[in-house]
Design a protein around this motif. Structure first.
Motif, PDB file in Angstrom:
ATOM      1  N   ALA A 226     -23.629  -3.896   5.086  1.00  0.00           N
ATOM      2  CA  ALA A 226     -23.822  -3.101   3.865  1.00  0.00           C
ATOM      3  C   ALA A 226     -23.519  -1.624   4.087  1.00  0.00           C
ATOM      4  N   ARG A 227     -23.635  -1.174   5.347  1.00  0.00           N
ATOM      5  CA  ARG A 227     -23.327   0.226   5.676  1.00  0.00           C
ATOM      6  C   ARG A 227     -22.051   0.343   6.513  1.00  0.00           C
ATOM      7  N   GLY A 228     -21.411  -0.773   6.767  1.00  0.00           N
ATOM      8  CA  GLY A 228     -20.177  -0.753   7.556  1.00  0.00           C
ATOM      9  C   GLY A 228     -20.411  -0.610   9.043  1.00  0.00           C
ATOM     10  N   GLU A 229     -21.658  -0.716   9.489  1.00  0.00           N
ATOM     11  CA  GLU A 229     -21.972  -0.529  10.902  1.00  0.00           C
ATOM     12  C   GLU A 229     -21.652  -1.799  11.701  1.00  0.00           C
ATOM     13  N   GLY A 230     -21.001  -1.623  12.834  1.00  0.00           N
ATOM     14  CA  GLY A 230     -20.674  -2.739  13.709  1.00  0.00           C
ATOM     15  C   GLY A 230     -19.427  -3.501  13.298  1.00  0.00           C
ATOM     16  N   ILE A 231     -18.821  -3.126  12.184  1.00  0.00           N
ATOM     17  CA  ILE A 231     -17.631  -3.851  11.699  1.00  0.00           C
ATOM     18  C   ILE A 231     -16.434  -3.608  12.619  1.00  0.00           C
ATOM     19  N   ASP A 232     -16.299  -2.388  13.122  1.00  0.00           N
ATOM     20  CA  ASP A 232     -15.211  -2.103  14.074  1.00  0.00           C
ATOM     21  C   ASP A 232     -15.362  -2.964  15.326  1.00  0.00           C
ATOM     22  N   GLN A 233     -16.598  -3.145  15.776  1.00  0.00           N
ATOM     23  CA  GLN A 233     -16.839  -3.981  16.951  1.00  0.00           C
ATOM     24  C   GLN A 233     -16.527  -5.453  16.640  1.00  0.00           C
ATOM     25  N   LEU A 234     -16.794  -5.866  15.413  1.00  0.00           N
ATOM     26  CA  LEU A 234     -16.473  -7.238  14.997  1.00  0.00           C
ATOM     27  C   LEU A 234     -14.967  -7.451  14.971  1.00  0.00           C
ATOM     28  N   VAL A 235     -14.234  -6.484  14.434  1.00  0.00           N
ATOM     29  CA  VAL A 235     -12.765  -6.555  14.414  1.00  0.00           C
ATOM     30  C   VAL A 235     -12.224  -6.575  15.839  1.00  0.00           C
ATOM     31  N   GLU A 236     -12.806  -5.744  16.708  1.00  0.00           N
ATOM     32  CA  GLU A 236     -12.382  -5.704  18.114  1.00  0.00           C
ATOM     33  C   GLU A 236     -12.601  -7.056  18.785  1.00  0.00           C
ATOM     34  N   ALA A 237     -13.734  -7.701  18.480  1.00  0.00           N
ATOM     35  CA  ALA A 237     -14.022  -9.026  19.057  1.00  0.00           C
ATOM     36  C   ALA A 237     -12.995 -10.057  18.571  1.00  0.00           C
ATOM     37  N   VAL A 238     -12.622  -9.961  17.291  1.00  0.00           N
ATOM     38  CA  VAL A 238     -11.603 -10.870  16.745  1.00  0.00           C
ATOM     39  C   VAL A 238     -10.277 -10.673  17.469  1.00  0.00           C
ATOM     40  N   GLU A 239      -9.889  -9.425  17.672  1.00  0.00           N
ATOM     41  CA  GLU A 239      -8.616  -9.133  18.336  1.00  0.00           C
ATOM     42  C   GLU A 239      -8.629  -9.590  19.796  1.00  0.00           C
ATOM     43  N   LYS A 240      -9.764  -9.460  20.452  1.00  0.00           N
ATOM     44  CA  LYS A 240      -9.874  -9.933  21.841  1.00  0.00           C
ATOM     45  C   LYS A 240      -9.737 -11.450  21.904  1.00  0.00           C
ATOM     46  N   HIS A 241     -10.343 -12.130  20.927  1.00  0.00           N
ATOM     47  CA  HIS A 241     -10.240 -13.594  20.892  1.00  0.00           C
ATOM     48  C   HIS A 241      -8.799 -14.013  20.616  1.00  0.00           C
ATOM     49  N   ARG A 242      -8.141 -13.303  19.728  1.00  0.00           N
ATOM     50  CA  ARG A 242      -6.737 -13.609  19.428  1.00  0.00           C
ATOM     51  C   ARG A 242      -5.869 -13.434  20.670  1.00  0.00           C
ATOM     52  N   ALA A 243      -6.084 -12.330  21.379  1.00  0.00           N
ATOM     53  CA  ALA A 243      -5.307 -12.063  22.601  1.00  0.00           C
ATOM     54  C   ALA A 243      -5.565 -13.146  23.646  1.00  0.00           C
ATOM     55  N   TRP A 244      -6.823 -13.559  23.792  1.00  0.00           N
ATOM     56  CA  TRP A 244      -7.155 -14.610  24.762  1.00  0.00           C
ATOM     57  C   TRP A 244      -6.460 -15.916  24.391  1.00  0.00           C
ATOM     58  N   MET A 245      -6.495 -16.262  23.117  1.00  0.00           N
ATOM     59  CA  MET A 245      -5.857 -17.507  22.672  1.00  0.00           C
ATOM     60  C   MET A 245      -4.350 -17.482  22.907  1.00  0.00           C
ATOM     61  N   GLU A 246      -3.720 -16.360  22.599  1.00  0.00           N
ATOM     62  CA  GLU A 246      -2.277 -16.250  22.793  1.00  0.00           C
ATOM     63  C   GLU A 246      -1.911 -16.347  24.269  1.00  0.00           C
ATOM     64  N   GLU A 247      -2.748 -15.752  25.115  1.00  0.00           N
ATOM     65  CA  GLU A 247      -2.502 -15.788  26.561  1.00  0.00           C
ATOM     66  C   GLU A 247      -2.634 -17.195  27.132  1.00  0.00           C
ATOM     67  N   HIS A 248      -3.566 -17.968  26.579  1.00  0.00           N
ATOM     68  CA  HIS A 248      -3.843 -19.309  27.119  1.00  0.00           C
ATOM     69  C   HIS A 248      -3.210 -20.434  26.305  1.00  0.00           C
ATOM     70  N   GLY A 249      -2.404 -20.088  25.309  1.00  0.00           N
ATOM     71  CA  GLY A 249      -1.757 -21.116  24.493  1.00  0.00           C
ATOM     72  C   GLY A 249      -2.689 -21.824  23.536  1.00  0.00           C
ATOM     73  N   ALA A 250      -3.901 -21.281  23.372  1.00  0.00           N
ATOM     74  CA  ALA A 250      -4.903 -21.942  22.533  1.00  0.00           C
ATOM     75  C   ALA A 250      -4.635 -21.753  21.049  1.00  0.00           C
ATOM     76  N   LEU A 251      -3.960 -20.664  20.677  1.00  0.00           N
ATOM     77  CA  LEU A 251      -3.698 -20.404  19.260  1.00  0.00           C
ATOM     78  C   LEU A 251      -2.756 -21.453  18.688  1.00  0.00           C
TER      79      LEU A 251
END
Length: 320
Positions: A232-257
């Motif tokens: 509701a205040r936008g707090e922690g959303i940048d960290q959530l986006v960062e976590a999504v991007e890290k998961h995407r990078a991990w999947m691409e690296e390991h062929g999981a995507l």
């Protein structure tokens, strides 16, 4: 009849009405749906699909809206599918897209669509995979799929998303709910929303403990992070986006995507095939072949399993 090539061309230009018409064709199971999908398929593959799920009241819509803001600041075109409970009267979504996320309604870089589950279990409308394809072809770089908050049937979102974020909130018994619903198995990221409330630390600790108990991961496997947000205040959303991007990078690296998307396509093909077969079976109710086999079962000449094999072989043209 709709001019499908023209409609697709307009959707590619980002015209909201064209996108809306295509999704309506999908939801209505239009006779032109095959033509639509054939036209869209070569244009897809560029979008990253993020699923948001969790119990009712955890703030899924607020988090979705905050994520839209974050991705728009990054210059991304965003599509949102908000899957709502079906109206018992019209079969349509109970909540309108403009009501849910009015602050983004006038942004040409955001397309928001509410879809009805129409009684489909699993928290997703049956047409969601095709609707995702429409938004992908229309140039959305990020697609957020927010499921109806129905608890234990939420797990279907995992089959439709590249990254699945599970939301919890303090003071709602979400730790127990998470274990009961099986969502500890589907989350790639966990967000404790409303983290400014009392009990947020305890919820995060409990969740971390439960994730640890269920771990069967190797050294290089992905371990779901726990992010604290106050959407509701936008707090922690940048960290959530960062976590999504890290998961995407991990999947691409390991062929999981790619593997996840292949599984998603396989499930979609299976659903379409089973639906078509079910339609054909409904059409042959009272068919002479069915009646003849039933008579043989009653007479003891054949068992029902062999009769079923024979009927399916006759129906599909494939030997049983």
């Amino acid at each position: 009849m709709v001019d499908v090539p023209e409609l697709v061309a307009q959707a590619r230009e980002g015209r909201p009405r064209a996108v809306a018409r295509l999704i309506s064709l999908v939801e209505g199971a239009s006779p032109q749906l095959r033509e639509v999908m054939a036209a869209l398929s070569p244009l897809t593959g560029g979008a990253f699909v993020i699923g948001l799920t969790g119990s009712p009241g955890v703030g899924k819509s607020t988090t979705t809206s905050a994520l839209v803001t974050a991705y728009r600041k990054a210059g991304k075109r965003v599509g949102v599918l908000a899957v709502d409970p079906s109206s018992p009267f019209s079969g349509g979504a109970l909540l309108g897209d403009r009501v849910r996320m009015s602050e983004h309604a006038s942004d040409p870089g955001v397309y928001i669509r509410s879809m009805a589950t129409r009684g489909h279990l699993g928290g997703l409308a049956w047409a969601a995979p095709q609707a995702i394809r429409v938004l992908d072809a229309a140039g959305c770089e990020v697609i957020l799929v927010e499921t109806v908050g129905v608890g234990q049937s939420e797990v279907e979102i995992a089959a439709q998303a590249d990254t699945c974020a599970v939301l919890l909130a303090p003071g709602m018994g979400d730790g127990i709910q998470a274990a009961k619903a099986g969502i500890l198995e589907i989350g790639d990221i966990y967000a404790v929303n409303k983290a400014d409330r009392e009990g947020a630390d305890a919820t995060a600790r409990e969740l971390n403990h439960m994730l640890g108990l269920g771990e069967a991961r190797g050294p290089g496997d992905w371990r779901p992070p726990i992010v604290r947000t106050v959407a509701a205040r936008g707090e922690g959303i940048d960290q959530l986006v960062e976590a999504v991007e890290k998961h995407r990078a991990w999947m691409e690296e390991h062929g999981a995507l790619t593997a996840r998307r292949v599984r998603r396509a396989a499930a979609e093909i299976e659903t379409i095939a089973v639906t078509a077969l079910r339609t054909r079976l409904a059409d042959v109710h009272g068919d002479r072949r069915l009646a003849a086999l039933a008579s043989r079962v009653v007479a003891g000449d054949i068992d029902p399993y062999r009769a079923s094999d024979a009927f399916l072989a006759d129906l599909t043209g494939v030997g049983g």
